[in-house]
Design a protein around this motif. Structure first.
Motif, PDB file in Angstrom:
ATOM      1  N   GLY A  79     -12.988   1.938   3.447  1.00  0.00           N
ATOM      2  CA  GLY A  79     -11.631   2.475   3.413  1.00  0.00           C
ATOM      3  C   GLY A  79     -11.527   3.703   4.303  1.00  0.00           C
ATOM      4  N   CYS A  80     -12.046   3.582   5.517  1.00  0.00           N
ATOM      5  CA  CYS A  80     -12.110   4.748   6.420  1.00  0.00           C
ATOM      6  C   CYS A  80     -10.749   5.109   6.985  1.00  0.00           C
ATOM      7  CB  CYS A  80     -13.092   4.482   7.549  1.00  0.00           C
ATOM      8  SG  CYS A  80     -12.584   3.133   8.645  1.00  0.00           S
ATOM      9  N   GLY A  81      -9.771   4.185   6.899  1.00  0.00           N
ATOM     10  CA  GLY A  81      -8.445   4.473   7.433  1.00  0.00           C
ATOM     11  C   GLY A  81      -8.495   4.810   8.911  1.00  0.00           C
TER      12      GLY A  81
ATOM     13  N   TYR B 208       1.273   2.642   6.711  1.00  0.00           N
ATOM     14  CA  TYR B 208       0.405   2.861   7.877  1.00  0.00           C
ATOM     15  C   TYR B 208       1.177   3.468   9.052  1.00  0.00           C
ATOM     16  CZ  TYR B 208      -2.867  -0.025   5.252  1.00  0.00           C
ATOM     17  OH  TYR B 208      -3.717  -0.502   4.284  1.00  0.00           O
TER      18      TYR B 208
ATOM     19  N   ASP C 257     -12.342  -0.903   7.025  1.00  0.00           N
ATOM     20  CA  ASP C 257     -11.005  -0.810   6.428  1.00  0.00           C
ATOM     21  C   ASP C 257     -10.365  -2.190   6.580  1.00  0.00           C
ATOM     22  OD1 ASP C 257      -9.066   1.804   5.649  1.00  0.00           O
ATOM     23  OD2 ASP C 257      -7.979  -0.037   6.123  1.00  0.00           O
ATOM     24  N   ARG C 258      -9.375  -2.467   5.725  1.00  0.00           N
ATOM     25  CA  ARG C 258      -8.745  -3.778   5.847  1.00  0.00           C
ATOM     26  C   ARG C 258      -7.619  -3.753   6.871  1.00  0.00           C
ATOM     27  NH1 ARG C 258      -5.569  -4.130   0.080  1.00  0.00           N
ATOM     28  NH2 ARG C 258      -3.951  -2.656   0.623  1.00  0.00           N
TER      29      ARG C 258
ATOM     30  N   CYS D 249     -13.635   7.441   0.025  1.00  0.00           N
ATOM     31  CA  CYS D 249     -12.758   8.592  -0.204  1.00  0.00           C
ATOM     32  C   CYS D 249     -11.297   8.161  -0.274  1.00  0.00           C
ATOM     33  CB  CYS D 249     -12.967   9.599   0.927  1.00  0.00           C
ATOM     34  SG  CYS D 249     -12.064  11.127   0.737  1.00  0.00           S
ATOM     35  N   PHE D 250     -10.640   8.438  -1.378  1.00  0.00           N
ATOM     36  CA  PHE D 250      -9.210   8.151  -1.571  1.00  0.00           C
ATOM     37  C   PHE D 250      -8.906   6.657  -1.417  1.00  0.00           C
ATOM     38  CE2 PHE D 250      -8.744  12.583   0.534  1.00  0.00           C
ATOM     39  CZ  PHE D 250      -9.139  13.199  -0.640  1.00  0.00           C
TER      40      PHE D 250
ATOM     41  N   ALA E 165     -10.188   9.810   9.523  1.00  0.00           N
ATOM     42  CA  ALA E 165     -10.003  11.251   9.288  1.00  0.00           C
ATOM     43  C   ALA E 165     -11.242  11.868   8.621  1.00  0.00           C
ATOM     44  CB  ALA E 165      -8.756  11.481   8.435  1.00  0.00           C
ATOM     45  N   GLN E 166     -11.808  11.161   7.616  1.00  0.00           N
ATOM     46  CA  GLN E 166     -13.043  11.665   6.982  1.00  0.00           C
ATOM     47  C   GLN E 166     -14.247  11.330   7.850  1.00  0.00           C
ATOM     48  OE1 GLN E 166     -12.478  13.491   4.392  1.00  0.00           O
ATOM     49  NE2 GLN E 166     -10.463  12.730   3.750  1.00  0.00           N
TER      50      GLN E 166
ATOM     51  N   TYR F 175       0.872  -1.159   0.000  1.00  0.00           N
ATOM     52  CA  TYR F 175       0.000   0.000   0.000  1.00  0.00           C
ATOM     53  C   TYR F 175       0.916   1.218   0.000  1.00  0.00           C
ATOM     54  CZ  TYR F 175      -2.977   3.589   1.977  1.00  0.00           C
ATOM     55  OH  TYR F 175      -3.625   4.772   2.214  1.00  0.00           O
TER      56      TYR F 175
ATOM     57  N   ALA G  48     -12.444  -5.377   7.191  1.00  0.00           N
ATOM     58  CA  ALA G  48     -12.827  -6.201   6.033  1.00  0.00           C
ATOM     59  C   ALA G  48     -12.249  -5.597   4.769  1.00  0.00           C
ATOM     60  CB  ALA G  48     -14.348  -6.286   5.916  1.00  0.00           C
ATOM     61  N   ASP G  49     -12.258  -6.399   3.728  1.00  0.00           N
ATOM     62  CA  ASP G  49     -11.780  -5.955   2.421  1.00  0.00           C
ATOM     63  C   ASP G  49     -12.991  -5.528   1.592  1.00  0.00           C
ATOM     64  OD1 ASP G  49      -9.140  -6.409   0.539  1.00  0.00           O
ATOM     65  OD2 ASP G  49     -11.024  -6.562  -0.576  1.00  0.00           O
ATOM     66  N   ILE G  50     -12.802  -4.511   0.780  1.00  0.00           N
ATOM     67  CA  ILE G  50     -13.912  -3.989  -0.030  1.00  0.00           C
ATOM     68  C   ILE G  50     -14.485  -5.072  -0.953  1.00  0.00           C
ATOM     69  CG2 ILE G  50     -12.473  -3.103  -1.915  1.00  0.00           C
ATOM     70  CD1 ILE G  50     -14.307  -0.621  -1.979  1.00  0.00           C
TER      71      ILE G  50
HETATM   72  C1  LIG Z   1      -5.482   6.971   1.471  1.00  0.00           C
HETATM   73  S1  LIG Z   1      -6.258   6.022   2.729  1.00  0.00           S
HETATM   74  C2  LIG Z   1      -7.759   6.967   2.895  1.00  0.00           C
HETATM   75  C3  LIG Z   1      -8.395   6.803   4.240  1.00  0.00           C
HETATM   76  C4  LIG Z   1      -9.619   7.695   4.452  1.00  0.00           C
HETATM   77  N1  LIG Z   1     -10.666   7.389   3.497  1.00  0.00           N
HETATM   78  C5  LIG Z   1      -9.223   9.147   4.368  1.00  0.00           C
HETATM   79  O1  LIG Z   1      -9.564   9.793   3.365  1.00  0.00           O
HETATM   80  O2  LIG Z   1      -8.574   9.634   5.304  1.00  0.00           O
HETATM   81  C6  LIG Z   1      -6.825   4.547   1.879  1.00  0.00           C
HETATM   82  C7  LIG Z   1      -7.417   3.516   2.814  1.00  0.00           C
HETATM   83  O3  LIG Z   1      -8.023   2.498   2.029  1.00  0.00           O
HETATM   84  C8  LIG Z   1      -7.781   1.260   2.664  1.00  0.00           C
HETATM   85  N2  LIG Z   1      -7.889   0.200   1.669  1.00  0.00           N
HETATM   86  C9  LIG Z   1      -7.115   0.012   0.574  1.00  0.00           C
HETATM   87  N3  LIG Z   1      -7.515  -1.078  -0.099  1.00  0.00           N
HETATM   88  C10 LIG Z   1      -8.582  -1.583   0.580  1.00  0.00           C
HETATM   89  C11 LIG Z   1      -9.423  -2.702   0.390  1.00  0.00           C
HETATM   90  N4  LIG Z   1      -9.236  -3.538  -0.656  1.00  0.00           N
HETATM   91  N5  LIG Z   1     -10.420  -2.926   1.275  1.00  0.00           N
HETATM   92  C12 LIG Z   1     -10.592  -2.094   2.348  1.00  0.00           C
HETATM   93  N6  LIG Z   1      -9.815  -1.027   2.581  1.00  0.00           N
HETATM   94  C13 LIG Z   1      -8.826  -0.769   1.711  1.00  0.00           C
HETATM   95  C14 LIG Z   1      -6.368   1.387   3.214  1.00  0.00           C
HETATM   96  O4  LIG Z   1      -6.138   0.444   4.243  1.00  0.00           O
HETATM   97  C15 LIG Z   1      -6.386   2.833   3.703  1.00  0.00           C
HETATM   98  O5  LIG Z   1      -6.783   2.922   5.043  1.00  0.00           O
END
Ligand SMILES: C[S@@+](CC[C@H](N)C(=O)[O-])C[C@H]1O[C@@H](n2cnc3c(N)ncnc32)[C@H](O)[C@@H]1O
Length: 290
Positions: free
Chosen positions: A64-66, A29, A87-88, A133-134, A69-70, A25, A115-117
């Motif tokens: 993908g909430c990370g 992290y 988020d994964r 988002c992102f 932050a959002q 990635y 979980a994975d998307i």
């Molecule tokens: C750039 S960060 C953005 C986090 C948050 N959305 C933000 O804007 O602050 C991307 C996030 O997507 C998650 N991510 C990437 N691939 C993913 C997947 N296949 N399933 C779930 N989450 C995923 C990563 O772990 C990471 O936390």
């Protein structure tokens, strides 16, 4: 009153999107990346979130909430909605959970799920809205992710997707070396299967994934010496910090020499001085599930 932070750890064993490539990635992290995500979300909150509100009781899925932050900005604008944030990465979810703001008396709730998307552990039509988002920029198959996501959304649900596009960057004074450091990040991300220039593709991606009423709105960032908050929050702490984060991978992949990379960063930082300017465009798409 604090948000009630429910926690579910559902680990998936297959990450089909990345199965054929090393699971790298691009942003990693680290603590500094978590700080960068927070700075980014806080600086861009009004620009990106001012037109997103979810009604009381709405079931909202954030994928993908990370580190949340959002999520914090979503909660502030929709304090009575019921959020499930996925988020994964477990460590990010723990940070997200720990960093929730006080709820301010709203009736909403937040649950975090690992979980994975591509393997969302929810029943069909479990949600009324989704927010991403992102995240698509990091996936080798963003279209498939959008198709998978629709399964857990009820017909008529809204989908909101926000992505950047590093190709939209321009700045003064211009510098080939600075542009090269940005290209290194774009290339590193591409080799991990992603697309850092995905913003411009949101419209066709959502249409191809079968979504309806697709609307894309560009959100332009402009920073100059008279806009200290944008220079510090965006040019320095969001964008340059992100480019710097790709240093090791860019050097490891042999994309640039150490000296050229460092000179590129110096030139990029020049755009954050009083007589410099910096421009970038985000893309926010909204659509409905058929
Ligand atoms: C750039 S960060 C953005 C986090 C948050 N959305 C933000 O804007 O602050 C991307 C996030 O997507 C998650 N991510 C990437 N691939 C993913 C997947 N296949 N399933 C779930 N989450 C995923 C990563 O772990 C990471 O936390």
């Amino acid at each position: 009153m604090m948000w009630n932070c429910d926690w579910f750890s559902i680990t998936t064993t297959t990450m089909s999107d990345t199965a054929d490539r090393p699971l790298t990635y691009v942003h990693g992290y680290s603590e500094s990346e978590a700080t960068r995500l927070g700075d980014q979300a806080d600086t861009l909150a009004e620009l990106l979130h001012h037109d997103t509100r979810y009604p009381p009781g709405a079931r909202v899925l954030e994928v993908g909430c990370g580190v949340g932050a959002q999520t914090r900005h979503l909660l502030a604008r929709s304090p009575n909605a019921s959020f499930t944030c996925v988020d994964r990465e477990r460590s990010s979810l723990l940070s997200a959970c720990a960093g929730l703001p006080t709820n301010g008396g709203g009736a909403g709730s937040v649950a975090f799920v690992q979980a994975d998307i591509f393997h969302l552990p929810f029943r069909q039509a479990s949600f009324d809205h989704a927010f991403v988002c992102f995240v698509l920029e990091h996936l080798a198959r963003p279209g498939d992710a959008l198709r998978t996501l629709q399964r857990v959304l009820r017909p008529g649900s809204s989908l909101t997707v926000i992505e950047g596009d590093h190709g939209s960057t321009f700045f003064h004074p211009d510098s080939p070396k600075a542009r090269r450091t940005i290209d290194c990040l774009v290339e590193t991300q591409a080799r991990a299967g992603g697309d850092a220039n995905i913003g411009r593709r949101l419209f066709p991606l959502l249409i191809d994934a079968g979504l309806r009423d697709v609307q894309v709105s560009p959100r332009f960032v402009y920073a100059d010496g008279s806009r200290a908050r944008w220079v510090d929050g965006f040019t320095r702490k969001t964008f340059i910090a992100m480019v710097k984060g790709a240093r090791e991978s860019s050097l490891r992949l042999g994309l640039v020499s150490e000296d050229d990379w460092s000179e590129g960063i110096v030139d990029l930082e020049r755009a954050a001085l009083d007589d410099g300017t910096f421009c970038y465009t985000f893309f926010k798409a909204t659509a409905r599930v058929a």
